[in-house]
Motif scaffolding. Structure first.
Motif, mmCIF file in Angstrom:
data_model
loop_
_atom_site.group_PDB
_atom_site.id
_atom_site.type_symbol
_atom_site.label_atom_id
_atom_site.label_comp_id
_atom_site.label_asym_id
_atom_site.label_seq_id
_atom_site.Cartn_x
_atom_site.Cartn_y
_atom_site.Cartn_z
ATOM 1 N N TRP A 107 28.189 68.824 -37.018
ATOM 2 C CA TRP A 107 28.278 68.497 -38.453
ATOM 3 C C TRP A 107 26.888 68.145 -38.995
ATOM 4 C CZ3 TRP A 107 33.052 64.977 -40.008
ATOM 5 C CH2 TRP A 107 33.299 65.101 -41.367
ATOM 6 N N ALA A 108 26.225 67.204 -38.311
ATOM 7 C CA ALA A 108 24.918 66.737 -38.791
ATOM 8 C C ALA A 108 23.852 67.833 -38.683
ATOM 9 C CB ALA A 108 24.493 65.499 -38.007
ATOM 10 N N SER A 109 24.044 68.793 -37.769
ATOM 11 C CA SER A 109 23.036 69.853 -37.609
ATOM 12 C C SER A 109 22.965 70.739 -38.855
ATOM 13 C CB SER A 109 23.337 70.698 -36.367
ATOM 14 O OG SER A 109 24.423 71.565 -36.626
ATOM 15 N N MET A 110 23.990 70.666 -39.706
ATOM 16 C CA MET A 110 23.980 71.466 -40.943
ATOM 17 C C MET A 110 23.324 70.713 -42.098
ATOM 18 S SD MET A 110 27.701 73.300 -40.881
ATOM 19 C CE MET A 110 28.668 72.238 -39.819
ATOM 20 N N GLY A 111 22.942 69.464 -41.863
ATOM 21 C CA GLY A 111 22.345 68.656 -42.922
ATOM 22 C C GLY A 111 20.835 68.542 -42.778
ATOM 23 N N PRO A 112 20.231 67.599 -43.495
ATOM 24 C CA PRO A 112 18.768 67.433 -43.458
ATOM 25 C C PRO A 112 18.232 67.025 -42.083
ATOM 26 C CG PRO A 112 19.821 65.671 -44.720
ATOM 27 C CD PRO A 112 20.874 66.676 -44.437
ATOM 28 N N GLN A 113 19.121 66.554 -41.206
ATOM 29 C CA GLN A 113 18.701 66.229 -39.840
ATOM 30 C C GLN A 113 18.517 67.499 -39.011
ATOM 31 O OE1 GLN A 113 21.560 64.681 -41.312
ATOM 32 N NE2 GLN A 113 21.915 62.712 -40.324
ATOM 33 N N GLY A 114 19.161 68.572 -39.460
ATOM 34 C CA GLY A 114 19.112 69.837 -38.726
ATOM 35 C C GLY A 114 17.914 70.683 -39.124
ATOM 36 N N PRO A 115 17.770 71.861 -38.512
ATOM 37 C CA PRO A 115 16.567 72.671 -38.714
ATOM 38 C C PRO A 115 16.509 73.401 -40.055
ATOM 39 C CG PRO A 115 18.057 73.738 -37.150
ATOM 40 C CD PRO A 115 18.661 72.407 -37.480
#
Ligand code: UDP
Ligand code: MN
Length: 356
Positions: free
Chosen positions: A171-179
């Protein structure tokens, strides 16, 4: 590691091991039902002078609910991941909360702008025993209309287990934490036509996973629509005065019954009221207290409402919802907000008014 990047492995067996070493937490059925409410707000002072006051009242509301129901609560106001701002702040937090609280079976995220407006309602956890994530939503709306409002990610119940940690990573990988959050924003927009926010948002990300990776996630996700696990404030706040009156009438009648049959009554007051409401046929949806009233879009800090309603409408709605909930708390202390719009005025109830 408590932060994203290094995946947690074997969490289920590690958690089981931990519970074995801490038998006081593992006692009885309590272990399956232990809930930690997690909420929070931005690290800095709100730009709008009323914002932090509202945050305090919104937090008080959650503390009251947790106190009444014996839940733990954690309030966070730092960014555990500096890139995870706004609604993305909850993902590293949920992950850390799972690892920090192996005794909690469920983590219940409640947005700061969501008010618990039924202080008696208990989460029906038994219903969710085969699921790991519960959000408010509708399957047909999700798959037929692919609408942004087919589910809401502002209030969610997530099981403390490996499946959930995997989901949070994804889930978080699709947000600003992700690439590549920009690209995710575009992908979401092409899938979800009524998505308004241009960047990647967490609600769209969950909708994306349910549509594009259905076989991987859907069977462990429960979309709740039988009660307001999340209820959109605009459809709720105008009805609160009426609901409040309805409950007060029932309270009065039940109280009379209780006095008349004092010795015979063995049911708890709340159960009596439920029984009575059912018998009288006034157990209809629009007369019931909504469990959660969520002020999505109100943004008391930035004051941006997409031109759909005024700042005053948001403010008044929040006062109503907060006082409506607070009346259920103050009742035991012998006081009431007679006017849901007037937050500072309370009046005493008759001395022998029944406690809830
Ligand atoms: N939030 C947080 N830290 C922040 C910013 C937001 O914990 O720095 C939480 C807060 O509880 C808020 C939620 O994230 O209610 C959702 O954010 P936002 O209000 O931007 O989204 P909305 O609910 O309006 O869709
Ligand atoms: Mn919200």
């Amino acid at each position: 590691s408590y932060a994203f990047g290094e995946p947690v492995k074997d969490w289920d067996s590690k958690r089981r091991e931990w519970l074995k070493l801490h038998p006081s937490f593992a006692a009885g059925a309590a272990v399956d039902n232990r809930v930690l409410l997690v909420t929070g707000s931005q690290p800095t002072v709100c730009k709008n002078p009323v914002g932090d006051h509202l945050q305090l009242r919104l937090f008080k509301n959650k503390v009251d609910y947790c106190r009444i129901h014996g839940l733990d609560i954690f309030y966070n106001n730092v960014l555990l991941d500096p890139k995870g701002t706004g609604f993305w702040a909850k993902y590293p937090l949920l992950r850390a909360a799972m690892l920090a609280h192996p005794e909690s079976e469920w983590i219940w995220w409640v947005d700061s702008d969501a008010v618990l407006t039924d202080m008696e309602f208990k989460l029906p956890l038994e219903k969710y025993k085969d699921h790991n994530l519960v959000v408010h939503g509708w399957w047909n709306m999700l798959y037929e209309q692919k609408s942004w409002t087919s589910l809401n990610a502002g209030v969610l119940l997530i099981r403390n287990c490996q499946w959930s940690l995997n989901l949070l990573d994804k889930w978080a990988s699709m947000g600003p934490q992700g690439p590549d959050p920009k690209n995710w924003g575009k992908i979401q927009k092409s899938l979800i036509k009524d998505k308004a926010y241009p960047g990647s948002d967490d609600q769209s990300a969950l909708i994306y996973l349910l549509i594009k990776e259905k076989s991987k996630w859907a069977d462990k996700i429960y979309l709740e629509s039988e009660y307001n696990l999340h209820g959109y404030w605009l459809g709720i706040v105008d009805g609160l005065d009426g609901i409040s009156k309805g409950y007060m009438e029932i309270d009065r009648e039940v109280d009379l019954l209780r006095r008349r049959h004092a010795e015979k009554v063995s049911l708890f007051y709340g159960q009596m009221r439920e029984k009575y409401m059912r018998e009288k046929g006034i157990w209809r949806e629009n007369k019931r207290r909504p469990f959660v009233t969520h002020f999505t879009g109100c943004e008391p800090c930035s004051g941006e409402h997409n031109g759909m309603y005024t700042w005053e409408a948001c403010w008044n709605g929040m006062q109503k919802a907060l006082n409506f909930a607070d009346n259920q708390v103050l009742r035991r202390f012998g006081f009431v907000h007679p006017d849901l719009l007037n937050s500072s005025w309370v009046s005493p109830l008759p001395f022998d008014f029944p406690d809830a």
